[in-house]
Design a protein around this motif. Sequence first.
Motif, PDB file in Angstrom:
ATOM      1  N   ARG A 258       0.805  -1.220   0.000  1.00 16.74           N
ATOM      2  CA  ARG A 258       0.000   0.000   0.000  1.00 16.74           C
ATOM      3  C   ARG A 258       0.840   1.271   0.000  1.00 16.74           C
ATOM      4  O   ARG A 258       0.292   2.368   0.058  1.00 16.74           O
ATOM      5  N   HIS A 259       2.128   1.115  -0.073  1.00 14.90           N
ATOM      6  CA  HIS A 259       2.980   2.304  -0.036  1.00 14.90           C
ATOM      7  C   HIS A 259       2.786   3.130  -1.313  1.00 14.90           C
ATOM      8  O   HIS A 259       2.752   2.596  -2.423  1.00 14.90           O
ATOM      9  N   PRO A 260       2.648   4.442  -1.203  1.00 16.74           N
ATOM     10  CA  PRO A 260       2.433   5.295  -2.397  1.00 16.74           C
ATOM     11  C   PRO A 260       3.542   5.185  -3.439  1.00 16.74           C
ATOM     12  O   PRO A 260       3.304   5.446  -4.622  1.00 16.74           O
ATOM     13  N   PHE A 261       4.729   4.783  -3.018  1.00 19.71           N
ATOM     14  CA  PHE A 261       5.841   4.705  -3.966  1.00 19.71           C
ATOM     15  C   PHE A 261       5.573   3.690  -5.071  1.00 19.71           C
ATOM     16  O   PHE A 261       6.103   3.815  -6.183  1.00 19.71           O
ATOM     17  N   ASN A 262       4.733   2.687  -4.788  1.00 14.06           N
ATOM     18  CA  ASN A 262       4.450   1.648  -5.784  1.00 14.06           C
ATOM     19  C   ASN A 262       3.736   2.183  -7.018  1.00 14.06           C
ATOM     20  O   ASN A 262       3.695   1.502  -8.047  1.00 14.06           O
ATOM     21  N   GLN A 263       3.178   3.362  -6.942  1.00 12.18           N
ATOM     22  CA  GLN A 263       2.497   3.932  -8.111  1.00 12.18           C
ATOM     23  C   GLN A 263       3.478   4.354  -9.192  1.00 12.18           C
ATOM     24  O   GLN A 263       3.100   4.489 -10.351  1.00 12.18           O
TER      25      GLN A 263
END
Length: 575
Positions: A198-203
């Motif tokens: 769920r970390h935003p960096f994965n986007q």
Amino acid sequence: MRFPLPLKFFLFAALVAVVPLALVGENLVRIARDELKSAVNEDLTGVAAQVRSEFDSMYQGRWLAPLMVIRSGVDNPDLDVAQKVSLLTQGMEQLEGVVALQLSVEGSDIPMVVSDQTFGEALAAEGLDPVTTLAASPELIANIKGTGQFGRPLISQIRETGDWVATLALPMESKIAGRELTLAARINLGALRRTVSRHPFNQRGEITIVDHAGRTALVDDPEVMNQRAIVASAMPLIVAGARADALQTYRRPDGTDMLGAYAFPEWFPWAVITELSEESAYAVIAEMMRRIVMVGALGFAAASAAALIFSKGLTGPILKIGRVADAIGEGDYSARVDRVKSRDEIGDLAARVNTMAGQLSERMELMKFVSHETVSAIQARDGAGIKRGGERREVTMLFSDIRGYTAFSETVTPEEVIEVLNRYFEIQSAIVVRHGGDIDKFVGDELMAMFVGEDKEDRAVRCGVEIKEALAESFGAQTGRELAVGIGIASGAVVIGAMGARERMDYTVLGSTVNLAARLCSKAGPWEVLVDRATTDLVDEGVALDARPAVDLKGYADPVPVYRASFSEEETLAV
């Protein structure tokens, strides 16, 4: 008034502002790339450090510290067994992620296990026994004790459900019947998994957890990632227990250029790897380049439209000159540049091209009257002018003479004589050129050719026989007159060079070999090719050489051996 060509090009270049724009754009992109790379590096290392901190904080604050409190409570000698079991049950219910707590007695194979009902039902749905699956075996407890790993999690995956669990063991001070007790907990690491997924960096990038063998952790289907350079760099540090964070640029096996960083959690034998492709990292630069190209394209279009006004008068004459140059290159020396009235360098160039075309036409016509050897000698002087003198060379000479020419020329008009001679020489010249010979000159009805280089003897003899065959086929039965050809061929040393007066020279060959070939030609009968002994020794198969009686020749004290050349039957069929 002249309008110089450089001024026209200057006006055209002044309208084209693309080059300055490109230079400015390149500098802006370089500066932006440097700044953006620094920001991306900080982002990668920051995300890796953040995930590492969350792992350590979650383990230590959510699980380790509360379990140590539970252990202290269970160690209380004032509590009976029922109260201790109740404490374990209530403690597990209060701790998120703890799916089983157990008390193991040293030397006993039957531990006291309290498990989470929901998690147990999920295991049962997959055909697993919850107690067996969640219980820490005596061997595992003994291994933890033997390696001093109390308080450190041992990580494993339940393949059937895909859950990742950690086994945590803590030693207890109280004993039962003198036997040591150990508190063991099984922790569902789903919270860590959600932290990563769920970390935003994965986007925009990737967060990967790997172990010491390069296998991915906290995923349903682990895979070995050690082919990635950053994973290979982190693996030995995990084994060594190092905790130095690092940043790295590399290329994946699929050719993608990447930026990556890694950090190491304190409580887990893993590396947290953050990756971002250079394409994503520098997307802003790509957009900047797109805008610069767009602006440059608009500027170029505007400059091109303005330059069109000037180019019409500028390029028209140049194109005409180019077409004339192409025509001259293809052999059309009558081509001229016309209707060019520019009073500048282009007009001067058109006049010079026309002058050059006229001079080339004259020179090409003159070249028809000299041999290739003469042209080569002139070219070798590189404009310095040819000097009288000669050089000694090994050659094969061929003389061809028409039999019955004198009687024929006395019975027909001069125009018809010239016509027949030209037809004879046209056929002979084509055959000489095809065999690599050089026609030195035409003397009346006689042709004089020279062969030099490798296989000159063989080529000369084949040329002579082919001339005989071709002329016999073309003229033998069609002219109605007794015209035939006789050919003489000899090989040896000659002197080649320019001879004559200073103002009128002839580039030719002299020597006994030339005389021998000429005299053999005079001795040859109609449709006969006579060859000297020096030539016959170097003729390849396919040509028949019949020895003839030696002949007396002017200038030779003894009779000269001669051979009559003709194609063998196989060679005749091939020709």
